[in-house]
Motif scaffolding. Structure first.
Motif, short mmCIF file in Angstrom:
data_model
loop_
_atom_site.label_atom_id
_atom_site.label_comp_id
_atom_site.label_asym_id
_atom_site.label_seq_id
_atom_site.Cartn_x
_atom_site.Cartn_y
_atom_site.Cartn_z
N LEU A 241 0.87 -1.17 0.00
CA LEU A 241 0.00 0.00 0.00
C LEU A 241 0.91 1.23 0.00
O LEU A 241 1.89 1.27 0.75
CB LEU A 241 -0.89 0.02 1.25
CG LEU A 241 -2.32 -0.47 1.13
CD1 LEU A 241 -3.03 -0.35 2.47
CD2 LEU A 241 -3.09 0.28 0.05
N PRO A 242 0.60 2.25 -0.80
CA PRO A 242 1.49 3.41 -0.85
C PRO A 242 1.56 4.14 0.48
O PRO A 242 0.62 4.12 1.28
CB PRO A 242 0.85 4.30 -1.93
CG PRO A 242 -0.07 3.42 -2.69
CD PRO A 242 -0.52 2.36 -1.74
N ALA A 243 2.70 4.79 0.71
CA ALA A 243 2.81 5.69 1.86
C ALA A 243 1.73 6.75 1.77
O ALA A 243 1.36 7.19 0.68
CB ALA A 243 4.20 6.32 1.89
N ASP A 244 1.23 7.17 2.92
CA ASP A 244 0.16 8.17 3.05
C ASP A 244 -1.23 7.58 2.85
O ASP A 244 -2.21 8.32 2.87
CB ASP A 244 0.35 9.37 2.12
CG ASP A 244 1.18 10.47 2.77
OD1 ASP A 244 1.31 10.46 4.01
OD2 ASP A 244 1.70 11.33 2.05
N SER A 245 -1.34 6.26 2.65
CA SER A 245 -2.67 5.65 2.62
C SER A 245 -3.37 5.85 3.96
O SER A 245 -2.73 5.80 5.02
CB SER A 245 -2.57 4.16 2.31
OG SER A 245 -2.06 3.93 1.02
N LEU A 246 -4.68 6.05 3.92
CA LEU A 246 -5.48 6.21 5.13
C LEU A 246 -6.43 5.03 5.24
O LEU A 246 -7.08 4.65 4.26
CB LEU A 246 -6.29 7.52 5.08
CG LEU A 246 -5.50 8.81 4.78
CD1 LEU A 246 -6.45 10.00 4.77
CD2 LEU A 246 -4.38 9.01 5.78
N LEU A 247 -6.50 4.43 6.44
CA LEU A 247 -7.37 3.28 6.68
C LEU A 247 -8.14 3.49 7.97
O LEU A 247 -7.75 4.29 8.83
CB LEU A 247 -6.55 1.98 6.77
CG LEU A 247 -5.65 1.63 5.59
CD1 LEU A 247 -4.21 2.07 5.87
CD2 LEU A 247 -5.68 0.13 5.30
N TRP A 248 -9.24 2.75 8.09
CA TRP A 248 -10.00 2.79 9.34
C TRP A 248 -10.47 1.38 9.68
O TRP A 248 -10.52 0.49 8.83
CB TRP A 248 -11.20 3.73 9.22
CG TRP A 248 -12.49 3.03 8.86
CD1 TRP A 248 -13.46 2.59 9.73
CD2 TRP A 248 -12.93 2.63 7.55
NE1 TRP A 248 -14.47 1.97 9.03
CE2 TRP A 248 -14.19 1.98 7.71
CE3 TRP A 248 -12.40 2.76 6.27
CZ2 TRP A 248 -14.89 1.47 6.62
CZ3 TRP A 248 -13.11 2.25 5.19
CH2 TRP A 248 -14.34 1.62 5.38
N GLY A 249 -10.84 1.20 10.93
CA GLY A 249 -11.39 -0.08 11.37
C GLY A 249 -12.17 0.10 12.67
O GLY A 249 -12.21 1.18 13.26
#
Length: 308
Positions: A241-249
């Protein structure tokens, strides 16, 4: 149990692999089976959080209550940990843009799932923006991805895709961009100002295509220590996954189930007391493989939520 939200902000390329190859990429990243969108498995997060908290000897008893016993020698010692943590899902994917350097892409499907989880955690939210038309991208009014020329005011190039620009006339995309950056960059006005306006809404099929093709794929080799050249056959490709990707959970915390807390007269540690032990404030974690070459550095942020 309490329903709570966490976010991840990748500071370096992130590789949570599957252990098997499915195509030309030898080491692909983990993806949800139904959507094929990238995820960070909850099992990876759980192990990293346990290791992070176990560094301090002051956390020993609460770590055991949160995660369960490290070793089970008898049935009397067995109990379930209080922490349940779900997979982290992709919220915004940084994509190379011809105008504005980078665009943080999301989609109606992703925002709808994100909103559902936030509402379960008791959050008040604006209405969701409508989906853009096929072959279009919705940009905010002051997006850096809008160029100065006539062509770049009407078309945005993401990777190899030419997308017609739609305006965020109702301001709903801007409202959701603000919701995201306030949670991922709390108190950081500069990051909010840099990233928030770059969040763009793509059609679901375009977002899914970019989530498959716009990841960070790198060639790796192994060097023969004697000859100083590449080992025979030691060339492989890794997906990140590229740097600066944003994820949530989503995560949830229950009251302690430790045997000592079940004894008569004992007061089990509450869910809030145990949740307070988890890292916060953008704590730096290393998740996934390839740590030796700088992969998997993320900021971990959590919210309190409400009882569910």
């Amino acid at each position: 149990m309490d329903t709570r939200i966490f976010h991840l902000h990748a500071l370096s390329p992130l590789h949570c692999g599957t252990g098997q190859s499915t195509g030309v990429v030898d080491l692909p990243i983990a993806r949800a089976r139904a959507t094929r969108l990238p995820i960070v498995p909850g099992s990876s997060l759980r192990g990293v959080l346990r290791e992070h908290l176990s560094v301090s000897p002051d956390n020993t008893t609460r770590v055991e209550r949160l995660f369960g016993p490290a070793q089970i020698r008898s049935n009397d010692q067995a109990f379930a940990g209080a922490l349940a943590i779900n997979d982290a899902h992709l919220l915004a994917l940084p994509v190379r843009a011809l105008t504005g350097i980078v665009c943080y892409a999301t989609s109606p499907f992703v925002l709808r799932r994100y909103a559902e989880d936030l509402r379960r955690a008791g959050e008040s939210l604006p209405d969701l923006p409508a989906a853009p038309a096929a072959g279009a991208v919705r940009l905010q009014e002051h997006s850096p991805n809008r160029g100065e020329s006539v062509e770049s005011r009407t078309t945005l190039v993401l990777e190899d895709l030419d997308l017609r620009i739609e305006s965020d006339s109702g301001g709903l995309l801007a409202a959701w961009a603000q919701q995201i950056v306030e949670r991922v960059f709390p108190g950081d006005a500069d990051s909010q100002a840099q990233i928030g306006p770059r969040i763009a809404l793509l059609p679901d099929d375009v977002f899914a295509f970019l989530a498959e093709t716009a990841t960070d794929v790198r060639a790796r080799i192994a060097i023969d220590q004697d000859s100083g050249t590449v080992k025979q056959g030691a060339l492989w490709y890794e997906e990140n996954l590229p740097a600066d990707s944003l994820l949530w959970g989503v995560y949830a915390v229950a009251a302690s189930r430790h045997p000592e807390d079940r004894e008569e007269g004992a007061g089990p540690e509450t869910a809030d007391a145990l949740a307070a032990c988890l890292p916060d404030g953008g704590a730096l974690l290393q998740i996934g493989g390839k740590a030796g070459v700088g992969r998997g550095l993320v900021r971990f942020l959590r919210t309190q939520g409400v009882g569910a």
